[in-house]
Write a protein that holds these residues in place. Structure first.
Motif, PDB file in Angstrom:
ATOM      1  N   THR A  49       0.780  -1.243   0.084  1.00  0.00           N
ATOM      2  CA  THR A  49       0.089  -0.086  -0.020  1.00  0.00           C
ATOM      3  C   THR A  49       0.911   1.265   0.006  1.00  0.00           C
ATOM      4  O   THR A  49       1.996   1.397   0.613  1.00  0.00           O
ATOM      5  N   SER A  51       0.175   5.897  -0.087  1.00  0.00           N
ATOM      6  CA  SER A  51      -0.864   7.007   0.040  1.00  0.00           C
ATOM      7  C   SER A  51      -0.185   7.859  -1.339  1.00  0.00           C
ATOM      8  O   SER A  51       0.969   8.466  -1.296  1.00  0.00           O
ATOM      9  N   GLU A  59      -5.563   9.155  -1.148  1.00  0.00           N
ATOM     10  CA  GLU A  59      -5.908   7.780  -0.931  1.00  0.00           C
ATOM     11  C   GLU A  59      -5.065   6.847  -0.687  1.00  0.00           C
ATOM     12  O   GLU A  59      -3.609   6.893  -1.317  1.00  0.00           O
ATOM     13  N   THR A  60      -4.994   5.732  -0.026  1.00  0.00           N
ATOM     14  CA  THR A  60      -4.344   4.582   0.183  1.00  0.00           C
ATOM     15  C   THR A  60      -4.794   3.563  -1.009  1.00  0.00           C
ATOM     16  O   THR A  60      -5.853   3.152  -1.265  1.00  0.00           O
ATOM     17  N   ILE A  61      -3.682   3.406  -1.681  1.00  0.00           N
ATOM     18  CA  ILE A  61      -4.028   2.462  -2.983  1.00  0.00           C
ATOM     19  C   ILE A  61      -2.825   1.362  -2.975  1.00  0.00           C
ATOM     20  O   ILE A  61      -1.765   1.272  -2.054  1.00  0.00           O
ATOM     21  N   PRO A  69       1.564   2.328  -9.463  1.00  0.00           N
ATOM     22  CA  PRO A  69       0.025   2.217  -9.104  1.00  0.00           C
ATOM     23  C   PRO A  69      -0.635   1.001  -9.578  1.00  0.00           C
ATOM     24  O   PRO A  69      -0.208   0.673 -10.845  1.00  0.00           O
ATOM     25  N   TYR A  71      -3.922  -1.354 -10.945  1.00  0.00           N
ATOM     26  CA  TYR A  71      -5.266  -0.901 -11.343  1.00  0.00           C
ATOM     27  C   TYR A  71      -6.116  -2.161 -11.684  1.00  0.00           C
ATOM     28  O   TYR A  71      -5.295  -3.520 -11.905  1.00  0.00           O
ATOM     29  N   GLN A 140      -6.697   6.570 -13.690  1.00  0.00           N
ATOM     30  CA  GLN A 140      -7.808   6.478 -13.044  1.00  0.00           C
ATOM     31  C   GLN A 140      -8.986   6.912 -14.122  1.00  0.00           C
ATOM     32  O   GLN A 140      -8.943   7.791 -14.627  1.00  0.00           O
ATOM     33  N   THR A 149      -7.689  -0.464  -4.473  1.00  0.00           N
ATOM     34  CA  THR A 149      -7.378  -0.007  -3.077  1.00  0.00           C
ATOM     35  C   THR A 149      -7.282  -1.390  -2.078  1.00  0.00           C
ATOM     36  O   THR A 149      -7.872  -2.172  -2.590  1.00  0.00           O
TER      37      THR A 149
END
Length: 176
Positions: A49, A51, A59-61, A69, A71, A140, A149
């Motif tokens: 994770t 931020s 957001e925490t992803i 990131p 997806y 996104q 997330t």
């Protein structure tokens, strides 16, 4: 322009389609797939994770070991990736034979599909975006992809268990 990344992605998609489909062609012809750590492909992947700012909010992803990131594609099922051809070139699948989780409390599994051993979180197959850098979210909502997330709800699928194998246990011994 309101969506320059979408336009650039569309141009890139057209270019890849014009050259024969890129990644999908290698996967469907049984060709050898070479690992690429910068796009999320590795023998051992860590999902952790972080931020980051997503659409103006912190957001925490979920991110891969390189901080990119992760997806999910809304149209995928728990057992089948629908990402092929030029889209797969822009959205490389996170693949690993033995992924581990750090800080993520969901279920991490491996699904054997057209991308090889693709990592899934709570049944959602995971991808990176070629335009992203560590700690930066630019994909996104683009092409029906959304940031994964830690609270991502599970996909329930009875056929999913046939192609899924459990991920490697956590190295911490406490389930995280």
């Amino acid at each position: 322009m309101r969506h320059p990344k979408l336009i650039i992605a569309g141009i890139g998609l057209a270019a890849v389609a014009a050259t024969g489909g890129g990644i999908a062609a290698a996967a469907t012809t049984g060709g050898t797939y070479t690992s690429n750590a910068t796009t999320g492909h590795s023998a051992t992947a860590t999902v952790r994770t972080a931020s980051v700012t997503v659409a103006g909010k912190t957001e925490t992803i979920l991110v891969n070991s390189g901080g990119l990131p992760l997806y999910f594609y809304r149209s995928d099922t728990a057992a089948t990736s629908l990402v092929t051809g030029g889209v797969a070139a822009l959205w490389p699948a996170l693949t690993s034979a033995a992924p581990t989780a750090s800080g993520a409390t969901g279920k991490l599994t491996v699904v054997n599909d057209t991308h090889g051993q693709q990592v899934a979180y709570n049944g959602h197959l995971l991808y990176t975006f070629t335009s992203d850098h560590a700690g930066q979210v630019t994909g996104q909502g683009v092409q029906n992809f959304f940031v994964a997330t830690p609270g991502l709800t599970s996909i329930a699928s009875s056929s999913a268990s046939a192609g899924m194998v459990p991920a490697a246990p956590s190295t911490h011994g406490y389930g995280y």
